[in-house]
Design a protein around this motif. Structure first.
Motif, mmCIF file in Angstrom:
data_model
loop_
_atom_site.group_PDB
_atom_site.id
_atom_site.type_symbol
_atom_site.label_atom_id
_atom_site.label_comp_id
_atom_site.label_asym_id
_atom_site.label_seq_id
_atom_site.Cartn_x
_atom_site.Cartn_y
_atom_site.Cartn_z
ATOM 1 N N VAL A 119 -0.350 13.404 -3.409
ATOM 2 C CA VAL A 119 -1.324 13.535 -2.325
ATOM 3 C C VAL A 119 -1.526 12.191 -1.631
ATOM 4 O O VAL A 119 -1.640 12.132 -0.400
ATOM 5 C CB VAL A 119 -2.657 14.118 -2.851
ATOM 6 C CG1 VAL A 119 -3.750 14.016 -1.815
ATOM 7 C CG2 VAL A 119 -2.457 15.572 -3.261
ATOM 8 N N ALA A 120 -1.550 11.099 -2.397
ATOM 9 C CA ALA A 120 -1.696 9.773 -1.781
ATOM 10 C C ALA A 120 -0.524 9.480 -0.852
ATOM 11 O O ALA A 120 -0.707 8.945 0.251
ATOM 12 C CB ALA A 120 -1.811 8.705 -2.861
ATOM 13 N N ALA A 121 0.688 9.821 -1.275
ATOM 14 C CA ALA A 121 1.866 9.589 -0.436
ATOM 15 C C ALA A 121 1.806 10.414 0.847
ATOM 16 O O ALA A 121 2.096 9.910 1.939
ATOM 17 C CB ALA A 121 3.135 9.910 -1.220
ATOM 18 N N ILE A 122 1.409 11.665 0.714
ATOM 19 C CA ILE A 122 1.320 12.528 1.901
ATOM 20 C C ILE A 122 0.224 12.049 2.837
ATOM 21 O O ILE A 122 0.407 11.960 4.051
ATOM 22 C CB ILE A 122 1.115 13.993 1.485
ATOM 23 C CG1 ILE A 122 2.360 14.522 0.781
ATOM 24 C CG2 ILE A 122 0.797 14.861 2.703
ATOM 25 C CD1 ILE A 122 2.173 15.869 0.107
ATOM 26 N N LEU A 123 -0.956 11.722 2.276
ATOM 27 C CA LEU A 123 -2.060 11.267 3.119
ATOM 28 C C LEU A 123 -1.745 9.925 3.786
ATOM 29 O O LEU A 123 -2.184 9.665 4.901
ATOM 30 C CB LEU A 123 -3.346 11.176 2.306
ATOM 31 C CG LEU A 123 -3.910 12.521 1.827
ATOM 32 C CD1 LEU A 123 -5.188 12.308 1.052
ATOM 33 C CD2 LEU A 123 -4.123 13.476 2.983
ATOM 34 N N LYS A 124 -0.979 9.090 3.116
ATOM 35 C CA LYS A 124 -0.552 7.829 3.742
ATOM 36 C C LYS A 124 0.273 8.127 4.989
ATOM 37 O O LYS A 124 0.087 7.501 6.027
ATOM 38 C CB LYS A 124 0.258 6.981 2.767
ATOM 39 C CG LYS A 124 0.685 5.655 3.391
ATOM 40 C CD LYS A 124 1.801 5.026 2.582
ATOM 41 C CE LYS A 124 2.338 3.808 3.264
ATOM 42 N NZ LYS A 124 3.069 4.084 4.496
ATOM 43 N N LEU A 125 1.196 9.086 4.878
ATOM 44 C CA LEU A 125 2.000 9.448 6.037
ATOM 45 C C LEU A 125 1.148 10.059 7.155
ATOM 46 O O LEU A 125 1.362 9.789 8.336
ATOM 47 C CB LEU A 125 3.088 10.433 5.639
ATOM 48 C CG LEU A 125 4.249 9.866 4.823
ATOM 49 C CD1 LEU A 125 5.192 10.993 4.411
ATOM 50 C CD2 LEU A 125 4.992 8.803 5.591
ATOM 51 N N VAL A 126 0.166 10.878 6.767
ATOM 52 C CA VAL A 126 -0.662 11.550 7.775
ATOM 53 C C VAL A 126 -1.562 10.565 8.498
ATOM 54 O O VAL A 126 -1.661 10.594 9.730
ATOM 55 C CB VAL A 126 -1.509 12.678 7.109
ATOM 56 C CG1 VAL A 126 -2.544 13.211 8.090
ATOM 57 C CG2 VAL A 126 -0.606 13.793 6.631
ATOM 58 N N PHE A 127 -2.208 9.659 7.763
ATOM 59 C CA PHE A 127 -3.215 8.806 8.393
ATOM 60 C C PHE A 127 -2.706 7.426 8.806
ATOM 61 O O PHE A 127 -3.270 6.801 9.685
ATOM 62 C CB PHE A 127 -4.417 8.665 7.473
ATOM 63 C CG PHE A 127 -5.176 9.955 7.311
ATOM 64 C CD1 PHE A 127 -5.849 10.508 8.385
ATOM 65 C CD2 PHE A 127 -5.180 10.623 6.104
ATOM 66 C CE1 PHE A 127 -6.532 11.702 8.262
ATOM 67 C CE2 PHE A 127 -5.857 11.816 5.962
ATOM 68 C CZ PHE A 127 -6.535 12.361 7.037
#
Length: 129
Positions: A119-127
């Motif tokens: 989730v941290a990796a995905i949220l890093k890409l999103v934000f």
């Protein structure tokens, strides 16, 4: 294996052992996450097919889109909850007492690690792109 419940107690339908509320919650959670996974796997298959053959910047741009990344993060959370519950069923079959508690703790820690990292990796890409 002194913590094992005798077979005579298990075979007697009037005996009570375990927490009925926890078992019901586990049953409902497993079925609900399974149903959610069916819906999300269709979304995941669409994204994987869309990204097939794309280069890294296109993949980052697609997953970095909030309409794609946030449902993907939710999918990862639901999958790890489902995975933890599925492994719990297996651990209950083969281990009892202190060994079960240790393995369940490791199972929970592993699922939390996977969920947080993903989730941290995905949220890093999103934000933050």
């Amino acid at each position: 294996m002194t913590d094992r419940i005798p077979d005579a107690v298990i075979a007697n339908p009037t005996s009570r052992y375990g927490d009925a509320k926890a078992s019901t919650r586990h049953f409902i959670t497993q079925r609900l996450t399974g149903a959610i996974n069916i819906v999300f796997v269709g979304f995941l298959a669409f994204i994987v097919l869309r990204l097939a053959g794309q280069d890294r910047p296109d993949m980052v741009a697609t997953i970095g889109n909030a309409w794609v990344g946030l449902p993907l993060a939710a999918l990862l959370l639901v999958v790890t909850i489902h995975m933890r519950n599925g492994m719990r069923d297996t651990l209950e079959d083969y281990f009892h007492g202190a060994a079960y508690q240790r393995y369940m703790m490791l199972n929970t820690a592993f699922c939390i690690l996977i969920a947080v990292a993903g989730v941290a990796a995905i949220l890093k890409l999103v934000f933050w792109g």
